[in-house]
Design a protein around this motif. Structure first.
Motif, short mmCIF file in Angstrom:
data_model
loop_
_atom_site.label_atom_id
_atom_site.label_comp_id
_atom_site.label_asym_id
_atom_site.label_seq_id
_atom_site.Cartn_x
_atom_site.Cartn_y
_atom_site.Cartn_z
N LEU A 1 0.83 -1.21 0.00
CA LEU A 1 0.00 0.00 0.00
C LEU A 1 0.86 1.25 0.00
O LEU A 1 0.57 2.22 -0.72
N LEU A 2 1.94 1.24 0.78
CA LEU A 2 2.84 2.38 0.83
C LEU A 2 3.49 2.62 -0.53
O LEU A 2 3.61 3.77 -0.98
N LEU A 3 3.88 1.55 -1.21
CA LEU A 3 4.45 1.67 -2.55
C LEU A 3 3.42 2.22 -3.53
O LEU A 3 3.73 3.12 -4.33
N GLN A 4 2.21 1.71 -3.47
CA GLN A 4 1.15 2.16 -4.37
C GLN A 4 0.84 3.64 -4.16
O GLN A 4 0.69 4.40 -5.13
N VAL A 5 0.77 4.06 -2.92
CA VAL A 5 0.47 5.46 -2.62
C VAL A 5 1.61 6.37 -3.09
O VAL A 5 1.37 7.42 -3.70
N ALA A 6 2.86 5.96 -2.81
CA ALA A 6 4.01 6.79 -3.20
C ALA A 6 4.08 6.95 -4.71
O ALA A 6 4.18 8.07 -5.23
N TYR A 7 3.99 5.84 -5.44
CA TYR A 7 4.03 5.91 -6.90
C TYR A 7 2.78 6.61 -7.45
O TYR A 7 2.85 7.35 -8.44
N GLY A 8 1.64 6.37 -6.81
CA GLY A 8 0.41 6.99 -7.26
C GLY A 8 0.45 8.51 -7.13
O GLY A 8 0.03 9.23 -8.05
N LEU A 9 0.97 9.00 -6.01
CA LEU A 9 1.08 10.44 -5.80
C LEU A 9 2.10 11.06 -6.75
O LEU A 9 1.86 12.13 -7.32
N PHE A 10 3.24 10.38 -6.91
CA PHE A 10 4.27 10.93 -7.79
C PHE A 10 3.81 10.94 -9.25
O PHE A 10 3.85 11.96 -9.93
N GLY A 11 3.36 9.77 -9.72
CA GLY A 11 2.89 9.69 -11.09
C GLY A 11 1.68 10.56 -11.35
O GLY A 11 1.57 11.20 -12.41
N GLY A 12 0.77 10.61 -10.38
CA GLY A 12 -0.42 11.45 -10.52
C GLY A 12 -0.06 12.93 -10.55
O GLY A 12 -0.69 13.71 -11.27
N GLY A 13 0.96 13.30 -9.79
CA GLY A 13 1.41 14.68 -9.80
C GLY A 13 1.99 15.08 -11.15
O GLY A 13 1.76 16.18 -11.64
N VAL A 14 2.76 14.16 -11.75
CA VAL A 14 3.32 14.41 -13.08
C VAL A 14 2.19 14.49 -14.11
O VAL A 14 2.12 15.42 -14.91
N LEU A 15 1.29 13.52 -14.06
CA LEU A 15 0.20 13.45 -15.03
C LEU A 15 -0.76 14.63 -14.89
O LEU A 15 -1.34 15.09 -15.88
N GLY A 16 -0.90 15.13 -13.67
CA GLY A 16 -1.81 16.24 -13.42
C GLY A 16 -1.42 17.52 -14.12
O GLY A 16 -2.24 18.44 -14.26
N ARG A 17 -0.18 17.61 -14.58
CA ARG A 17 0.26 18.80 -15.31
C ARG A 17 -0.21 18.81 -16.75
O ARG A 17 -0.12 19.83 -17.44
N ALA A 18 -0.69 17.67 -17.22
CA ALA A 18 -1.15 17.55 -18.61
C ALA A 18 -2.64 17.85 -18.69
O ALA A 18 -3.39 17.62 -17.73
N PRO A 19 -3.11 18.35 -19.83
CA PRO A 19 -4.56 18.53 -20.02
C PRO A 19 -5.29 17.20 -19.83
O PRO A 19 -4.75 16.14 -20.18
N ALA A 20 -6.50 17.25 -19.30
CA ALA A 20 -7.24 16.03 -18.99
C ALA A 20 -7.42 15.13 -20.20
O ALA A 20 -7.37 13.89 -20.08
N ASP A 21 -7.61 15.72 -21.39
CA ASP A 21 -7.86 14.90 -22.58
C ASP A 21 -6.61 14.21 -23.11
O ASP A 21 -6.69 13.36 -24.00
N LEU A 22 -5.44 14.58 -22.59
CA LEU A 22 -4.19 13.97 -23.04
C LEU A 22 -3.65 12.93 -22.06
O LEU A 22 -2.70 12.21 -22.37
N ARG A 23 -4.26 12.84 -20.89
CA ARG A 23 -3.70 11.98 -19.84
C ARG A 23 -3.72 10.50 -20.22
O ARG A 23 -2.74 9.78 -19.98
N GLY A 24 -4.80 10.04 -20.82
CA GLY A 24 -4.87 8.65 -21.24
C GLY A 24 -3.82 8.32 -22.28
O GLY A 24 -3.17 7.28 -22.23
N THR A 25 -3.63 9.26 -23.23
CA THR A 25 -2.62 9.07 -24.27
C THR A 25 -1.22 9.02 -23.68
O THR A 25 -0.40 8.18 -24.07
N LEU A 26 -0.95 9.92 -22.74
CA LEU A 26 0.36 9.95 -22.10
C LEU A 26 0.66 8.63 -21.38
O LEU A 26 1.76 8.09 -21.47
#
Length: 226
Positions: free
Chosen positions: A87-112
Motif C-alpha cells: 500500500l505504501l508503494l502504491q500510494v508513493a508511486y500513485g502520488l508521484f505519477g499522478g502529480g506528473v500526469l496532473g500537469r497535462a490537459p485532462a484529454d491527453l492523460r490517457g494518451t500519455l
C-alpha cells in the motif's frame, strides 16, 4: 534452486508466475495515478519538489520503506506487513505519477499513460532480451543501481541550489531504476524459487514502475513542446 543456465523451456511458467502479479500491481498503480491526477492530491508533487531534495527524500523513504516492509512480510508470511508495504508503494508511486500526469490537459492523460506504458514495456523487453541472451551473471547490476541512486541523490541535492545540475541527478535516478529492473529480471532467471514468486514479482513491480514514472516525465515534456 535453479541456476541461470536452466533451459529456456522451463522459463515460461516461471516468468508467468512472476509477471502476472507484477503486471496486476502496475495496472493498479497506473489507475491510481490517473485518479490522483484529477484530484487536489496532484499538487503534492509541486509542494514537495519546491525543494527537489525534499521530494526525493520523502518519496525515496516511502519507496524504500514500502519495499522492505512488503518483502519482509512476504518472506515471513505476514500478510498484514506485506499489505502495508505494498500500500505504501502504491500510494508513493500513485502520488508521484499522478502529480506528473496532473500537469497535462485532462484529454491527453490517457494518451500519455498509453505512450509511457508502451515505451516502458519496450525497454523492459529489451533489457530482458539482453539479460536472457547472455550466459552471464548480472548480480553487479544491483551494485551499479545503488551507486546510480547515490550519485543521483547527491546531484539532486546540489541541483536544489544549482538548477543546471538537477536534470543530471534525475537521469541517474532513472538509470538506477533501469539497472535494478535488469537485476530483478536476472534474479528471476538465476535464482527462481516457486515459493518466492511474489517476492520476485514485487521486485519487478518496484523497478518497472520506477522506470515508468521517469518515462512519464519525459513524455510529458515532449507533448508540452509540440
Amino acid at each position: 534452486m535453479e541456476t541461470y543456465s536452466t533451459p529456456g523451456r522451463t522459463a515460461y511458467p516461471r516468468f508467468r508466475s512472476v509477471a502476472v502479479p507484477a503486471a496486476a500491481l502496475v495496472a493498479v498503480n497506473i489507475a491510481l495515478m490517473y485518479v490522483v491526477a484529477a484530484t487536489p492530491l496532484s499538487a503534492v508533487n509541486d509542494v514537495l519538489f519546491s525543494v527537489p531534495i525534499l521530494g526525493l527524500i520523502v518519496y525515496g523513504a516511502a519507496l524504500t520503506g514500502g519495499n522492505i516492509a512488503a518483502e519482509r512480510g512476504l518472506q515471513s508470511g505476514s500478510m498484514a506487513l506485506a499489505a502495508f508495504g505494498t500500500l505504501l508503494l502504491q500510494v508513493a508511486y500513485g502520488l508521484f505519477g499522478g502529480g506528473v500526469l496532473g500537469r497535462a490537459p485532462a484529454d491527453l492523460r490517457g494518451t500519455l499513460l498509453a505512450v509511457t506504458l508502451a515505451v516502458t514495456v519496450a525497454m523492459t523487453v529489451a533489457i530482458a532480451a539482453y539479460v536472457y541472451l547472455r550466459d552471464a551473471e548480472f548480480d553487479h547490476w544491483s551494485t551499479w543501481s545503488f551507486g546510480a541512486f547515490i550519485v543521483g541523490a547527491v546531484l539532486v541535492l546540489v541541483g536544489s541550489f544549482v538548477t543546471v545540475v538537477l536534470a543530471v541527478g534525475f537521469l541517474f535516478i532513472f538509470l538506477g531504476f533501469a539497472l535494478r529492473l535488469g537485476y530483478e529480471i536476472w534474479h528471476v532467471k538465476a535464482n527462481y524459487d516457486p515459493n518466492s514468486a511474489l517476492v520476485h514479482a514485487l521486485g519487478i513491480y518496484v523497478a518497472f514502475t520506477g522506470v515508468f514514472v521517469h518515462v512519464l516525465q519525459i513524455a510529458l515534456r515532449m507533448f508540452a513542446e509540440r
